[in-house]
Design a protein around this motif. Structure first.
Motif, PDB file in Angstrom:
ATOM      1  N   ASP A 103      37.299  52.016  26.764  1.00 58.64           N
ATOM      2  CA  ASP A 103      37.331  53.411  26.312  1.00 58.64           C
ATOM      3  C   ASP A 103      35.945  54.035  26.291  1.00 58.64           C
ATOM      4  OD1 ASP A 103      40.011  53.049  26.037  1.00 58.64           O
ATOM      5  OD2 ASP A 103      40.012  52.983  23.849  1.00 58.64           O
ATOM      6  N   GLN A 104      34.946  53.269  25.856  1.00 56.97           N
ATOM      7  CA  GLN A 104      33.568  53.767  25.838  1.00 56.97           C
ATOM      8  C   GLN A 104      32.722  53.114  26.936  1.00 56.97           C
ATOM      9  OE1 GLN A 104      34.910  53.456  22.255  1.00 56.97           O
ATOM     10  NE2 GLN A 104      35.356  55.557  22.897  1.00 56.97           N
ATOM     11  N   ARG A 105      33.374  52.692  28.005  1.00 59.85           N
ATOM     12  CA  ARG A 105      32.722  52.167  29.211  1.00 59.85           C
ATOM     13  C   ARG A 105      31.960  50.869  28.953  1.00 59.85           C
ATOM     14  NH1 ARG A 105      35.767  54.005  32.573  1.00 59.85           N
ATOM     15  NH2 ARG A 105      34.250  53.551  34.234  1.00 59.85           N
ATOM     16  N   THR A 106      32.467  50.065  28.044  1.00 57.43           N
ATOM     17  CA  THR A 106      31.808  48.799  27.724  1.00 57.43           C
ATOM     18  C   THR A 106      31.894  47.786  28.860  1.00 57.43           C
ATOM     19  OG1 THR A 106      33.848  48.126  26.617  1.00 57.43           O
ATOM     20  CG2 THR A 106      32.080  48.958  25.229  1.00 57.43           C
ATOM     21  N   LEU A 107      32.820  47.997  29.804  1.00 51.29           N
ATOM     22  CA  LEU A 107      32.981  47.046  30.902  1.00 51.29           C
ATOM     23  C   LEU A 107      31.975  47.276  32.019  1.00 51.29           C
ATOM     24  CD1 LEU A 107      36.875  46.750  31.242  1.00 51.29           C
ATOM     25  CD2 LEU A 107      35.304  45.524  29.723  1.00 51.29           C
ATOM     26  N   GLY A 108      31.325  48.423  32.038  1.00 52.16           N
ATOM     27  CA  GLY A 108      30.343  48.687  33.085  1.00 52.16           C
ATOM     28  C   GLY A 108      30.953  48.810  34.465  1.00 52.16           C
ATOM     29  N   ARG A 109      32.192  49.236  34.517  1.00 55.51           N
ATOM     30  CA  ARG A 109      32.908  49.366  35.799  1.00 55.51           C
ATOM     31  C   ARG A 109      34.160  50.183  35.579  1.00 55.51           C
ATOM     32  NH1 ARG A 109      37.603  46.602  35.401  1.00 55.51           N
ATOM     33  NH2 ARG A 109      37.682  44.691  34.138  1.00 55.51           N
ATOM     34  N   SER A 110      34.831  50.542  36.670  1.00 57.99           N
ATOM     35  CA  SER A 110      36.156  51.140  36.605  1.00 57.99           C
ATOM     36  C   SER A 110      37.177  50.068  36.974  1.00 57.99           C
ATOM     37  CB  SER A 110      36.236  52.322  37.579  1.00 57.99           C
ATOM     38  OG  SER A 110      35.888  51.892  38.886  1.00 57.99           O
ATOM     39  N   GLY A 111      38.442  50.450  37.048  1.00 60.61           N
ATOM     40  CA  GLY A 111      39.462  49.495  37.461  1.00 60.61           C
ATOM     41  C   GLY A 111      40.256  48.908  36.315  1.00 60.61           C
ATOM     42  N   ASP A 112      41.121  47.967  36.645  1.00 58.45           N
ATOM     43  CA  ASP A 112      42.049  47.346  35.699  1.00 58.45           C
ATOM     44  C   ASP A 112      41.304  46.676  34.549  1.00 58.45           C
ATOM     45  OD1 ASP A 112      44.122  46.047  34.428  1.00 58.45           O
ATOM     46  OD2 ASP A 112      44.988  45.213  36.254  1.00 58.45           O
ATOM     47  N   GLU A 113      41.671  47.034  33.318  1.00 61.80           N
ATOM     48  CA  GLU A 113      41.036  46.454  32.140  1.00 61.80           C
ATOM     49  C   GLU A 113      41.566  45.061  31.828  1.00 61.80           C
ATOM     50  OE1 GLU A 113      41.708  49.097  28.893  1.00 61.80           O
ATOM     51  OE2 GLU A 113      40.494  50.711  29.723  1.00 61.80           O
ATOM     52  N   PHE A 114      42.780  44.745  32.279  1.00 56.71           N
ATOM     53  CA  PHE A 114      43.468  43.532  31.850  1.00 56.71           C
ATOM     54  C   PHE A 114      43.071  42.290  32.633  1.00 56.71           C
ATOM     55  CE2 PHE A 114      46.104  46.679  29.853  1.00 56.71           C
ATOM     56  CZ  PHE A 114      46.617  46.055  28.723  1.00 56.71           C
ATOM     57  N   VAL A 115      42.262  42.462  33.685  1.00 60.46           N
ATOM     58  CA  VAL A 115      41.847  41.306  34.487  1.00 60.46           C
ATOM     59  C   VAL A 115      40.349  41.387  34.739  1.00 60.46           C
ATOM     60  CG1 VAL A 115      44.084  41.050  35.615  1.00 60.46           C
ATOM     61  CG2 VAL A 115      42.344  42.519  36.646  1.00 60.46           C
ATOM     62  N   PRO A 116      39.675  40.250  34.923  1.00 57.24           N
ATOM     63  CA  PRO A 116      38.237  40.254  35.191  1.00 57.24           C
ATOM     64  C   PRO A 116      37.915  40.910  36.537  1.00 57.24           C
ATOM     65  CG  PRO A 116      38.982  38.080  34.482  1.00 57.24           C
ATOM     66  CD  PRO A 116      40.206  38.879  34.786  1.00 57.24           C
ATOM     67  N   LEU A 117      36.909  41.791  36.528  1.00 56.27           N
ATOM     68  CA  LEU A 117      36.398  42.427  37.737  1.00 56.27           C
ATOM     69  C   LEU A 117      34.876  42.511  37.629  1.00 56.27           C
ATOM     70  CD1 LEU A 117      38.967  45.340  38.273  1.00 56.27           C
ATOM     71  CD2 LEU A 117      38.754  43.245  39.645  1.00 56.27           C
ATOM     72  N   PRO A 118      34.155  42.593  38.748  1.00 53.91           N
ATOM     73  CA  PRO A 118      32.688  42.607  38.691  1.00 53.91           C
ATOM     74  C   PRO A 118      32.123  43.860  38.029  1.00 53.91           C
ATOM     75  CG  PRO A 118      33.481  42.017  40.896  1.00 53.91           C
ATOM     76  CD  PRO A 118      34.662  42.524  40.139  1.00 53.91           C
ATOM     77  N   VAL A 119      31.087  43.669  37.220  1.00 57.83           N
ATOM     78  CA  VAL A 119      30.329  44.787  36.660  1.00 57.83           C
ATOM     79  C   VAL A 119      29.538  45.439  37.787  1.00 57.83           C
ATOM     80  CG1 VAL A 119      28.458  45.408  35.078  1.00 57.83           C
ATOM     81  CG2 VAL A 119      30.191  43.725  34.387  1.00 57.83           C
ATOM     82  N   GLU A 120      29.489  46.761  37.782  1.00 60.90           N
ATOM     83  CA  GLU A 120      28.818  47.497  38.847  1.00 60.90           C
ATOM     84  C   GLU A 120      27.375  47.821  38.459  1.00 60.90           C
ATOM     85  OE1 GLU A 120      31.290  50.914  39.291  1.00 60.90           O
ATOM     86  OE2 GLU A 120      33.070  49.750  39.829  1.00 60.90           O
ATOM     87  N   GLY A 121      26.570  48.152  39.466  1.00 63.66           N
ATOM     88  CA  GLY A 121      25.231  48.672  39.216  1.00 63.66           C
ATOM     89  C   GLY A 121      24.163  47.649  38.915  1.00 63.66           C
ATOM     90  N   LEU A 122      24.435  46.361  39.159  1.00 68.17           N
ATOM     91  CA  LEU A 122      23.438  45.319  38.889  1.00 68.17           C
ATOM     92  C   LEU A 122      23.112  44.519  40.146  1.00 68.17           C
ATOM     93  CD1 LEU A 122      24.767  44.031  35.439  1.00 68.17           C
ATOM     94  CD2 LEU A 122      22.683  45.356  35.828  1.00 68.17           C
ATOM     95  N   ASP A 123      23.276  45.139  41.297  1.00 69.69           N
ATOM     96  CA  ASP A 123      23.104  44.436  42.569  1.00 69.69           C
ATOM     97  C   ASP A 123      21.710  43.859  42.751  1.00 69.69           C
ATOM     98  OD1 ASP A 123      25.683  45.157  43.084  1.00 69.69           O
ATOM     99  OD2 ASP A 123      25.178  46.828  44.412  1.00 69.69           O
ATOM    100  N   ASP A 124      20.708  44.547  42.259  1.00 68.97           N
ATOM    101  CA  ASP A 124      19.324  44.150  42.533  1.00 68.97           C
ATOM    102  C   ASP A 124      18.672  43.368  41.397  1.00 68.97           C
ATOM    103  OD1 ASP A 124      19.461  45.448  44.999  1.00 68.97           O
ATOM    104  OD2 ASP A 124      18.923  47.371  44.098  1.00 68.97           O
ATOM    105  N   VAL A 125      19.455  42.936  40.411  1.00 69.28           N
ATOM    106  CA  VAL A 125      18.886  42.192  39.289  1.00 69.28           C
ATOM    107  C   VAL A 125      19.653  40.892  39.082  1.00 69.28           C
ATOM    108  CG1 VAL A 125      18.158  44.318  38.156  1.00 69.28           C
ATOM    109  CG2 VAL A 125      20.332  43.279  37.517  1.00 69.28           C
ATOM    110  N   LYS A 126      18.986  39.935  38.430  1.00 72.38           N
ATOM    111  CA  LYS A 126      19.621  38.664  38.087  1.00 72.38           C
ATOM    112  C   LYS A 126      19.728  38.565  36.569  1.00 72.38           C
ATOM    113  CE  LYS A 126      19.274  33.640  38.669  1.00 72.38           C
ATOM    114  NZ  LYS A 126      18.485  32.519  39.253  1.00 72.38           N
TER     115      LYS A 126
END
Length: 421
Positions: A103-126
């Motif tokens: 609801d407050q974008r804590t997942l750092g991504r869009s898409g289905d909340e009920f299953v694991p999906l990759p967080v976006e925007g961290l491509d260039d960091v470890k």
């Protein structure tokens, strides 16, 4: 997708010795940067999942025993974190997967909340460590940078992510912080430790959990990281509304809400501790980790023993009693054990994770013990009843497995397990 550029909303952090002449600056021992864990395992969740926090799909809203998140089995997961209603998994490549309330974008991504999906925007960091609060997620990188997304809340509702941003959709770097080696989150505040032993805090400060006074009419000032005034610290920890720090000698300090003695101060008249204060009751112990739930706290010693203190009405402390024997007061609505007390019935402990009102303890042999509030099934014993004393976690899917990580959330729990052939 590249991370959004963080707005610089305050001057660069000021170190206590910057005003000293060059030849008078103090000698500071630098702490090493955090490194990513090396052992991989499979992720299992249990507890209540009606808000998607189990990650097992929209048709599975509770699990009484650990259940495998098959979507992550090929992702080489090395660490996990659980917040109020969301969770994170870290891969050995330093990438994050998320599931739960968004609801407050804590997942750092869009898409289905009920299953694991990759967080976006961290491509260039470890990423090497991740921490979840109720409505915010914090990631620490291998070069000491901090990224956050989501928002902070206060008693009045959404407080904001920063002075400029109400809710942050994707990971953004906290521009004020550098050389960070450890992070911790409460319900709505964050602590960051830099490599010189200084601690910075930001978020909601209504219960003094930031270690500084925030004037009510200027609550947004709390959204900027500032020093708590502690020096020579080596680790940070947090409860929902209180905070902890450890020094190199294993001495613990606390500040914030103390209504149940969760800061280790046995004085019912002191409901808030405004600044960093030593926990004198633990001064004879070498503490290596200390974490809190909503109103209780658990400390882990170097030799694997646990001490509990704070609220106890749902057996959050695992002591088998809710008040010190002989002092019961049936008229009290605040059942608490305010003095740090040794928790028995558990082998030497390697790591702890403290949820809202329950605790998970990982032993050195790779077993998990759980106790506390049981209505949400987050203790994994299969019963919707409180667990009074440490109970070993079991389940068909983890039979014969060695547990390597534990994460206790608000109403659910997550573990990382290695199956030994």
């Amino acid at each position: 997708m590249a991370p959004r550029k963080a707005a610089t909303n305050s001057p660069a952090k000021h170190r206590p010795d910057e005003d000293l002449p060059r030849n008078k600056k103090r000698v500071v021992q630098h702490l090493p940067f955090a490194t990513i864990p090396t052992h991989t395992g499979r992720v299992y969740a249990f507890g209540t999942g009606d808000c998607a926090q189990l990650g097992l799909g929209e048709n599975i809203l509770l699990r009484k025993k650990p259940a495998n998140l098959t979507a992550l089995n090929d992702q080489h997961i090395v660490d996990i974190s659980a917040g109020g209603l969301h969770s994170m998994a870290l891969t050995r490549e330093g990438k994050l997967w998320s599931w739960g309330v968004n609801d407050q974008r804590t997942l750092g991504r869009s898409g289905d909340e009920f299953v694991p999906l990759p967080v976006e925007g961290l491509d260039d960091v470890k990423v090497v460590k991740v921490a979840c609060s109720d409505s915010l997620t914090v990631a620490l990188t291998d070069i000491g940078h901090v990224y956050t997304w989501g928002t902070f809340r206060s008693a009045e509702g959404i407080l904001g992510h920063s002075k400029e941003t109400n809710v942050q959709d994707l990971p953004t770097r906290v521009a004020e912080l550098e050389d960070i080696v450890d992070i911790a989150t409460g319900t709505d505040h964050v602590l960051a430790l830099d490599n010189t032993g200084h601690i910075y805090s930001w978020g909601n400060g209504q219960q003094m959990q930031l270690g500084r006074r925030i004037v009510a009419r200027r609550m947004l000032n709390g959204l900027t990281p500032e020093s708590v005034g502690a020096k020579n610290m080596t680790k940070v920890g947090a409860g929902s509304y209180h905070s902890f720090a450890l020094d190199k000698d294993g001495k613990a300090s606390a500040w914030g809400l103390n209504t149940y003695g969760q800061c280790g101060l046995d004085d019912a008249k002191v409901e808030n501790i405004p600044s960093v204060a030593p926990i004198k009751a633990l001064e004879d112990e070498h503490i290596v980790d200390i974490q809190g739930g909503e109103h209780h706290s658990i400390a882990l010693t170097k030799d694997g023993r646990l001490f509990g203190f704070g609220r106890s009405d749902s057996h959050q402390l695992g002591l088998g009693y809710t008040e010190v024997p002989g002092t019961e007061d049936s008229t009290s609505h605040k059942k608490a054990i305010r003095t740090p007390t040794l928790i028995g019935g558990i082998p030497p402990v390697e790591a702890i994770s403290v949820g809202g009102n329950h605790t998970l303890a990982l032993t050195r042999e790779g077993d998990v013990y759980a106790w506390g509030f049981g209505e949400m099934l987050a203790c994994g014993n299969g019963e919707a009843e409180d667990v009074e004393t440490p109970l070993q976690l079991a389940g068909q899917q983890i039979e014969g497995a060695k547990i390597i990580k534990v994460a206790a959330g608000g109403q659910h729990s997550v573990i990382l397990a290695v199956h030994i052939a």
